[in-house]
Design a protein around this motif. Structure first.
Motif, PDB file in Angstrom:
ATOM      1  N   THR A  60       0.828  -1.213   0.000  1.00 42.18           N
ATOM      2  CA  THR A  60       0.000   0.000   0.000  1.00 42.18           C
ATOM      3  C   THR A  60       0.858   1.258   0.000  1.00 42.18           C
ATOM      4  OG1 THR A  60      -0.187  -0.072   2.429  1.00 42.18           O
ATOM      5  CG2 THR A  60      -1.938  -1.142   1.146  1.00 42.18           C
ATOM      6  N   HIS A  61       1.995   1.230   0.706  1.00 36.88           N
ATOM      7  CA  HIS A  61       2.883   2.394   0.734  1.00 36.88           C
ATOM      8  C   HIS A  61       3.522   2.602  -0.635  1.00 36.88           C
ATOM      9  CE1 HIS A  61       6.242   4.724   3.071  1.00 36.88           C
ATOM     10  NE2 HIS A  61       5.384   5.533   2.483  1.00 36.88           N
ATOM     11  N   THR A  62       3.879   1.506  -1.306  1.00 35.36           N
ATOM     12  CA  THR A  62       4.411   1.619  -2.671  1.00 35.36           C
ATOM     13  C   THR A  62       3.384   2.276  -3.578  1.00 35.36           C
ATOM     14  OG1 THR A  62       5.873  -0.312  -2.431  1.00 35.36           O
ATOM     15  CG2 THR A  62       5.226   0.308  -4.676  1.00 35.36           C
ATOM     16  N   ALA A  63       2.136   1.847  -3.476  1.00 35.44           N
ATOM     17  CA  ALA A  63       1.079   2.433  -4.304  1.00 35.44           C
ATOM     18  C   ALA A  63       0.946   3.934  -4.046  1.00 35.44           C
ATOM     19  CB  ALA A  63      -0.246   1.728  -4.030  1.00 35.44           C
ATOM     20  N   GLN A  64       0.936   4.313  -2.783  1.00 32.78           N
ATOM     21  CA  GLN A  64       0.775   5.722  -2.436  1.00 32.78           C
ATOM     22  C   GLN A  64       1.924   6.563  -2.977  1.00 32.78           C
ATOM     23  OE1 GLN A  64       0.479   5.324   1.784  1.00 32.78           O
ATOM     24  NE2 GLN A  64      -1.632   4.585   1.725  1.00 32.78           N
ATOM     25  N   LEU A  65       3.154   6.088  -2.787  1.00 30.29           N
ATOM     26  CA  LEU A  65       4.323   6.842  -3.238  1.00 30.29           C
ATOM     27  C   LEU A  65       4.420   6.888  -4.755  1.00 30.29           C
ATOM     28  CD1 LEU A  65       7.004   5.607  -0.668  1.00 30.29           C
ATOM     29  CD2 LEU A  65       5.823   7.812  -0.698  1.00 30.29           C
ATOM     30  N   ALA A  66       3.826   5.902  -5.419  1.00 37.15           N
ATOM     31  CA  ALA A  66       3.858   5.858  -6.885  1.00 37.15           C
ATOM     32  C   ALA A  66       2.736   6.680  -7.516  1.00 37.15           C
ATOM     33  CB  ALA A  66       3.761   4.410  -7.356  1.00 37.15           C
ATOM     34  N   GLY A  67       1.974   7.395  -6.684  1.00 40.60           N
ATOM     35  CA  GLY A  67       0.904   8.232  -7.209  1.00 40.60           C
ATOM     36  C   GLY A  67      -0.408   7.509  -7.391  1.00 40.60           C
ATOM     37  N   LEU A  68      -0.579   6.399  -6.672  1.00 41.46           N
ATOM     38  CA  LEU A  68      -1.828   5.629  -6.708  1.00 41.46           C
ATOM     39  C   LEU A  68      -2.389   5.628  -5.285  1.00 41.46           C
ATOM     40  CD1 LEU A  68      -0.323   2.634  -8.735  1.00 41.46           C
ATOM     41  CD2 LEU A  68      -1.658   4.551  -9.675  1.00 41.46           C
ATOM     42  N   PRO A  69      -2.954   6.755  -4.840  1.00 37.18           N
ATOM     43  CA  PRO A  69      -3.197   6.980  -3.417  1.00 37.18           C
ATOM     44  C   PRO A  69      -4.348   6.196  -2.797  1.00 37.18           C
ATOM     45  CG  PRO A  69      -4.058   8.802  -4.692  1.00 37.18           C
ATOM     46  CD  PRO A  69      -3.320   7.921  -5.661  1.00 37.18           C
ATOM     47  N   ASP A  70      -5.270   5.693  -3.597  1.00 33.39           N
ATOM     48  CA  ASP A  70      -6.464   5.088  -3.008  1.00 33.39           C
ATOM     49  C   ASP A  70      -6.792   3.746  -3.664  1.00 33.39           C
ATOM     50  OD1 ASP A  70      -8.642   4.910  -1.306  1.00 33.39           O
ATOM     51  OD2 ASP A  70      -9.983   5.956  -2.693  1.00 33.39           O
ATOM     52  N   PRO A  71      -5.881   2.774  -3.550  1.00 37.19           N
ATOM     53  CA  PRO A  71      -6.151   1.481  -4.192  1.00 37.19           C
ATOM     54  C   PRO A  71      -7.211   0.693  -3.434  1.00 37.19           C
ATOM     55  CG  PRO A  71      -4.152   1.340  -2.891  1.00 37.19           C
ATOM     56  CD  PRO A  71      -4.596   2.786  -2.845  1.00 37.19           C
ATOM     57  N   HIS A  72      -7.927  -0.143  -4.156  1.00 39.47           N
ATOM     58  CA  HIS A  72      -8.848  -1.080  -3.517  1.00 39.47           C
ATOM     59  C   HIS A  72      -8.016  -2.193  -2.883  1.00 39.47           C
ATOM     60  CE1 HIS A  72     -12.243  -3.735  -2.813  1.00 39.47           C
ATOM     61  NE2 HIS A  72     -11.584  -4.694  -3.432  1.00 39.47           N
ATOM     62  N   ILE A  73      -8.215  -2.460  -1.595  1.00 46.37           N
ATOM     63  CA  ILE A  73      -7.448  -3.487  -0.892  1.00 46.37           C
ATOM     64  C   ILE A  73      -8.075  -4.852  -1.163  1.00 46.37           C
ATOM     65  CG2 ILE A  73      -6.600  -4.300   1.331  1.00 46.37           C
ATOM     66  CD1 ILE A  73      -5.393  -1.640   0.312  1.00 46.37           C
ATOM     67  N   CYS A  74      -7.260  -5.739  -1.669  1.00 47.26           N
ATOM     68  CA  CYS A  74      -7.713  -7.087  -2.037  1.00 47.26           C
ATOM     69  C   CYS A  74      -6.879  -8.112  -1.274  1.00 47.26           C
ATOM     70  CB  CYS A  74      -7.575  -7.291  -3.543  1.00 47.26           C
ATOM     71  SG  CYS A  74      -7.973  -8.959  -4.112  1.00 47.26           S
ATOM     72  N   ASP A  75      -7.493  -8.803  -0.330  1.00 48.52           N
ATOM     73  CA  ASP A  75      -6.747  -9.745   0.501  1.00 48.52           C
ATOM     74  C   ASP A  75      -6.153 -10.886  -0.314  1.00 48.52           C
ATOM     75  OD1 ASP A  75      -5.977 -10.571   3.266  1.00 48.52           O
ATOM     76  OD2 ASP A  75      -7.157 -12.355   2.722  1.00 48.52           O
ATOM     77  N   ASP A  76      -6.776 -11.255  -1.418  1.00 48.60           N
ATOM     78  CA  ASP A  76      -6.243 -12.338  -2.245  1.00 48.60           C
ATOM     79  C   ASP A  76      -4.923 -11.978  -2.911  1.00 48.60           C
ATOM     80  OD1 ASP A  76      -7.909 -14.532  -1.872  1.00 48.60           O
ATOM     81  OD2 ASP A  76      -9.344 -13.882  -3.401  1.00 48.60           O
ATOM     82  N   LEU A  77      -4.531 -10.699  -2.870  1.00 43.83           N
ATOM     83  CA  LEU A  77      -3.252 -10.282  -3.444  1.00 43.83           C
ATOM     84  C   LEU A  77      -2.087 -10.423  -2.461  1.00 43.83           C
ATOM     85  CD1 LEU A  77      -4.246  -7.084  -5.462  1.00 43.83           C
ATOM     86  CD2 LEU A  77      -3.512  -9.294  -6.382  1.00 43.83           C
ATOM     87  N   ARG A  78      -2.345 -10.939  -1.271  1.00 46.64           N
ATOM     88  CA  ARG A  78      -1.255 -11.123  -0.313  1.00 46.64           C
ATOM     89  C   ARG A  78      -0.221 -12.111  -0.873  1.00 46.64           C
ATOM     90  NH1 ARG A  78      -5.592 -14.202   1.007  1.00 46.64           N
ATOM     91  NH2 ARG A  78      -5.209 -16.369   1.641  1.00 46.64           N
ATOM     92  N   GLU A  79       0.970 -12.051  -0.308  1.00 43.98           N
ATOM     93  CA  GLU A  79       2.049 -12.912  -0.791  1.00 43.98           C
ATOM     94  C   GLU A  79       1.788 -14.374  -0.458  1.00 43.98           C
ATOM     95  OE1 GLU A  79       4.073 -13.819  -2.828  1.00 43.98           O
ATOM     96  OE2 GLU A  79       6.003 -12.803  -2.475  1.00 43.98           O
TER      97      GLU A  79
END
Length: 225
Positions: A60-79
């Motif tokens: 989420t921090h990578t998304a924010q710093l990359a200019g994608l401030p409000d991503p939809h959180i998807c638990d299935d995307l966990r590692e």
């Protein structure tokens, strides 16, 4: 059909040490934050339909710093759940199990983690792709997913119609951008593992240059300067 952009999170202390990291919620290092900020410029020009992120802080921090401030959180995307191997290096595991291969064997359960098999990771990837299908089919814009190395590699394999274990063929470094496009209605690798530190050719454009002019409607690749 729309393109699917895969972004791996920036550097953490454990990626530097090459330790398997799934549920351990590490922050980005200072360099990892810098890596994420460097993604901003090439992403700005994109027509983005939807952004999803793993719930882990490093994603989420990578998304924010990359200019994608409000991503939809998807638990299935966990590692990939590394079970008993959480925090271990591959070299540590191979000393215990010399024939071990993550993509074939998965990982055993740990005290607090169940571990996952390649098939279980593939099932999660399929759920993610099913949820994105309306966006990808509509070609309304690029779908961006921010996540983790091993899971994104499995996700790419499943998008291409390959078994999850085929993700072993796709190296993915921290804070890189990879693009899965289409050709003649079929998913293809258009760009892979690109960043400021790892410039890569646009695979589809390289092929097109060898056979003729740019096709109508073909998208340009991302460029890091």
């Amino acid at each position: 059909m729309g393109d699917l952009l895969l972004i791996r999170h920036g550097e953490t202390a454990w990626t530097v040490d090459r330790r398997h990291t799934s549920i351990t919620d590490l922050p980005l290092t200072a360099h990892g934050e810098q890596q994420a900020r460097q993604l901003t410029a090439p992403l700005q020009a994109l027509d983005v339909a939807r952004v999803l992120s793993s719930p882990r802080t490093r994603a989420t921090h990578t998304a924010q710093l990359a200019g994608l401030p409000d991503p939809h959180i998807c638990d299935d995307l966990r590692e990939w759940d590394y079970g008993a191997y959480e925090g271990l290096r591959t070299a540590d595991i191979l000393r215990r199990r010399p024939e071990w291969n993550l993509w074939r064997d998965g990982v055993p359960a740990g005290t607090d983690q169940p571990g996952e098999s390649p098939q279980e990771v593939g099932a999660r990837a399929d759920r993610v792709l099913a949820s994105l299908r309306p966006d990808l089919d509509s070609a309304a814009g690029i779908v961006i997913v921010v996540g983790h190395g091993h899971f994104l590699r499995a996700l790419a394999a499943r998008r291409l119609g390959l078994p999850p274990a085929a993700g072993s063929l796709f190296r993915l470094d921290t804070a890189t951008v990879s693009r899965l496009g289409t050709e003649h209605g079929r998913p293809v690798v258009a760009q892979w593992n690109e960043s400021r530190d790892h410039p890569a050719r646009d695979v589809r454009q390289e092929a097109d240059r060898s056979v003729g002019p740019k096709l109508p409607g073909q998208r340009k690749g991302l460029h890091f300067k």
